[in-house]
Design a protein around this motif. Structure first.
Motif: not given
Length: 203
Positions: A107-135
């Motif tokens: 889960t930590k690896v997934k979060i780190d990989s997504f955070k390398k991408i600019n997610l400011s314009d993509n609400s779907f991925y931003a919410e997905y990262v939040k769910s990963l952080e909760q997990l």
């Protein structure tokens, strides 16, 4: 002459040992009395000495590692048809800890990989990262619980005769504040720590 001196010396040793033993008992009783008295005064908000009277205090039993181990095994094996032995239960905890540790790292690896991408314009991925952080946070808390419970199982298994707490039967009287002169008699069982310095529970 020598025999008389030896006899006198042995008698003195016996007296000293007896006094030392009585002092230990007295200190232990006083500590129980002090711990319970302080607790009762705090709970009932008693500030005056004449409002509280400790009438009887007696140790009625102890809870040892083997007693707690039996309770924990029953608690941790709820819902199972057969109660497992301690070793199999510890092995299950180790498997669960390993599974959750692997999940946490992935889960930590997934979060780190997504955070390398600019997610400011993509609400779907931003919410997905939040769910990963909760997990991630939930899995980490599960690992802490598993380790704590496994530690207790191992502790009680390895030292089954260790005294964990002392059961004290206590009867005390509480007087109401003036001008009310009525009083109340309370009988309770106090569970004190091994050194009798803390109240762990009251029944």
């Amino acid at each position: 002459m020598i025999c008389a001196k030896l006899l006198k010396f042995n008698n003195m040793k016996s007296v000293i040992f007896s006094l030392f033993f009585l002092t230990l008992i007295s200190c232990n009783t006083d500590r129980k009395k002090e711990t319970i008295s302080n607790y009762v005064r705090y709970i009932w908000r008693i500030n005056s000495d004449n409002r509280f009277e400790l009438q009887t205090l007696a140790e009625s039993g102890t809870i040892k590692g083997k007693d707690s181990l039996e309770i924990l095994v029953k608690q941790f094996s709820q819902g199972e048809k057969n109660t497992p032995n301690v070793d199999s239960l510890i092995a299950d905890y180790e498997k669960d800890e390993l599974y959750n540790s692997n999940l946490l790292e992935k889960t930590k690896v997934k979060i780190d990989s997504f955070k390398k991408i600019n997610l400011s314009d993509n609400s779907f991925y931003a919410e997905y990262v939040k769910s990963l952080e909760q997990l991630r946070d939930f899995t980490a808390s599960q690992i802490h619980e598993l380790r704590a419970e496994k530690y207790l199982l191992n502790k009680y298994k390895n030292d089954p005769n260790e005294i964990l707490c002392r059961q004290i039967l206590c009867r005390y009287k509480i007087k109401k504040e003036a001008p009310d002169t009525t009083s109340r008699i309370v009988t309770q069982i106090f569970y004190l720590s091994k050194d009798t310095k803390r109240v762990l529970a009251v029944k």
